[in-house]
Design an enzyme around this catalytic site. Structure first.
Site: not given
Length: 608
Positions: A2, A73, A99, A603, A488, A485, A27, A504
């Site tokens: 945000c 966001w 927030g 971000k 993402e 990476k 961001r 394993h």
């Protein structure tokens, strides 16, 4: 995560707000909006990019001398225009918010009983109505905001405007970053300095619990307990050039190629002064001599930097190290050790999980704290006793690159400095470590020259849906970072394992459709890694090997090899981070994803 921008001026603030929101796009967000005071509250909101918001604002001839803007966001409520900020209460008050308000449900029920109607699913709308309620009692927007935030539980940075108080933006923060930009006859509010750089470089960083009234000519701030306070004015050194794309296709590509310079800038002071504790703060010499152990708290890519640092600190300084995911540490019943050095690592310095983990450690009696951070005056460094600022410069791409490698070189510097303070190094070893630092930027540049070969590999990766990354020892965290990476930004599912763990369980996944990326430097574990690779070949797996120039691998149809520069010794993880970054970038490019702003990610993660 945000973004907030606000302005009060004697000129039209709409272009200022739009430009600020464009600067905050990095961001991460899914919707955007503006609220301007122009006789009433004029609001424009869109799902999608800020460019669409700008088009709508122009079409509606939005104009005014005071306003607030936001990039959202989604947390509470889906990605819809009705959930986008700003939120308005009874056509009189508009609010933007970063927030999460944890007690929003209780406040919503209370406000509904008071007659307030809700038009969104968000927690933010609670703030708008709460401010309006207190304003109706006080007729003072500043006092109303103070009273409203006292009733909020959670993390917030907010901006408030009202048609009843058309000459000021009221703002407040708790747990989320917020600053005030100081101009001439105009002032600004923003969650990030990049949003105001075109208008001013003079900024005030608000402290936890601050509430401020931002007018055209003056700014008034009160602390959490309501006392008037003065906060220091800073001159930002963030360059506008660092915020521009330049000749590159994406910010991520630009930032990958900026790493030699970022590393050089970060170790400049070390090369000038040597491995001295004062690099980390004036109290470091005393603290370093008295620590018994190290605990590293971090999230995401910074956590992988911490995992790498464990090998250096234990191997060079002989100090036991534990590395914990910040969001897990703060909620478990741990055993405190006051002699333990607690290190927090964060690119933004505002990562909420890491900041809260630091506060939790301090509440347990951990007073010896060190922050490694890329953003000056951010919350985590301010809360730490010792600080080392990496000098990566602005990092715009959501997927961290140069912040990661500068964190690594800083942590290596710390390991050597701790060993030096404990009397563990002779002159020859110390000189060798200094030479490693000097040569690191050049070795990274050589690795960057592999980009054309890696781009060809990416064409083979693009059709895949899954990938496996393997590494051993200090290169296992680099495998973890490579997998992160890739998923993402390309959305290819990828996992990483220590190569010795292959038999394993993960070996069951290996077939010709599961490419296996191997970090295979020419170190003491190379022969072990080669044995693990034979296990993959025997199951028909396809190997993609990042080796050193002096390693010996036979290529075949199912074994592809790219050789980084000759093995650079102890800083090899930094060099091998480059090809996995480039592989992710070019795989995403081939798949056509949004490289700099991958879906669902942000971000700066300032919520839990």
């Amino acid at each position: 995560m945000c973004g907030i921008v606000g302005a009060v001026a004697r000129r039209d603030v709409v272009p200022i707000l739009v430009q600020g929101l464009l600067r905050l796009e990095y961001r991460g967000y899914d919707s955007a909006g503006l609220a301007i005071l122009d006789g009433g509250i004029r609001r424009v909101r869109t799902v999608g990019r800020v460019a669409e918001l700008q088009t709508r604002a122009n079409a509606e001839h939005l104009h005014g001398f005071i306003g607030i803007g936001h990039t959202r966001w989604a947390t509470h409520g889906g990605v819809t225009e009705s959930n986008a900020h700003p939120h308005v209460s009874r056509d009189e008050i508009a609010v933007v918010h970063n927030g999460i308000i944890e007690n929003h449900e209780a406040q919503r029920l209370r406000l509904q009983k008071l007659g307030y109607e809700f038009a969104s699913q968000t927690d933010t709308e609670v703030i708008a109505h709460l401010v309006h309620y207190h304003f109706s009692q006080t007729q003072d927007l500043f006092r109303a905001t103070q009273q409203a935030v006292r009733e909020l539980v959670g993390a917030y940075a907010i901006g408030v405007v009202s048609i009843q108080a058309p000459d000021a933006v009221i703002c407040a923060r708790m747990g989320c970053p917020l600053l005030i930009g100081l101009g001439q006859g105009e002032n600004f509010v923003a969650s990030d300095v990049s949003a105001v750089l075109t208008a001013t470089r003079r900024v005030i960083y608000l402290e936890e619990g601050d509430v401020a009234e931002v007018g055209r000519e003056q700014v008034s701030i009160v602390s959490r307990d309501g006392r008037p306070v003065k906060r220091k004015v800073h001159e930002s050194d963030v360059s506008l050039e660092s915020m521009e794309l330049g000749p590159y296709s994406h910010f991520m590509q630009k930032e990958i190629h900026e790493q030699p310079r970022a590393l050089t800038d970060t170790v400049e002071g070390v090369i000038d002064a040597g491995f001295v504790p004062e690099l980390f703060g004036q109290a470091a010499a005393v603290i370093f001599k008295n620590i018994s152990a190290v605990k590293i708290l971090a999230a995401g890519t910074s956590y992988y930097a911490g995992l790498t640092a464990r090998y250096w600190i234990e191997g060079i300084a002989r100090i036991p190290v534990s590395v914990e995911i910040a969001s897990e540490y703060r909620y478990r019943d741990s055993v405190p050790d006051p002699r333990q050095l607690v290190i927090t690592i964060s690119q933004s310095g505002e990562t909420l999980d890491t900041l809260e983990a630091l506060k939790h450690a301090q509440s347990l009696g951990h007073d010896q704290t060190l922050s490694i951070c890329n953003v000056r005056e951010s919350a985590i460094p301010r809360a730490s006793k010792l600080v080392f600022h990496t000098r990566a410069g602005a990092e715009i791409g959501v997927a961290s690159t140069k912040a990661f490698t500068t964190q690594l070189i800083t942590l290596f510097t710390l390991a050597v400095t701790l060993a030096q303070e404990r009397g563990l190094l002779d002159a020859e070893r110390l000189a060798g470590y200094m030479e490693s630092l000097r040569h690191a930027p050049g070795s990274v540049q050589h690795a960057l020259n592999l980009e054309p070969q890696i781009a060809e590999w990416a064409k083979l990766f693009a059709p895949k849906q899954h990938a496996l990354f393997l590494g051993r020892g200090i290169h296992y965290p680099i495998a973890l970072e490579g997998a992160l990476k890739l998923k993402e930004i390309s959305y290819i599912h990828a996992e990483a394992y220590p190569a010795g763990e292959l038999k394993h369980g993960p070996l069951a996944l290996v077939d010709r459709d599961m490419p296996v990326v191997v970090i295979a430097p020419n170190d003491a574990l190379l022969e072990k890694v080669k044995s693990n690779m034979q296990e993959v070949r025997a199951r028909g797996g396809e190997l993609f090997i990042f080796a050193d120039l002096d390693s010996h691998f036979a290529e075949s149809e199912s074994v592809r090899v790219i050789r980084t520069p000759r093995h650079v010794g102890i800083l090899s993880p930094i060099v091998h981070a480059i090809p996995v970054q480039l592989l992710a970038y070019h795989s995403a490019l081939t798949r056509g994803t949004d490289v700099d702003k991958p879906r669902n990610l942000a971000k700066s993660v300032t919520v839990e």
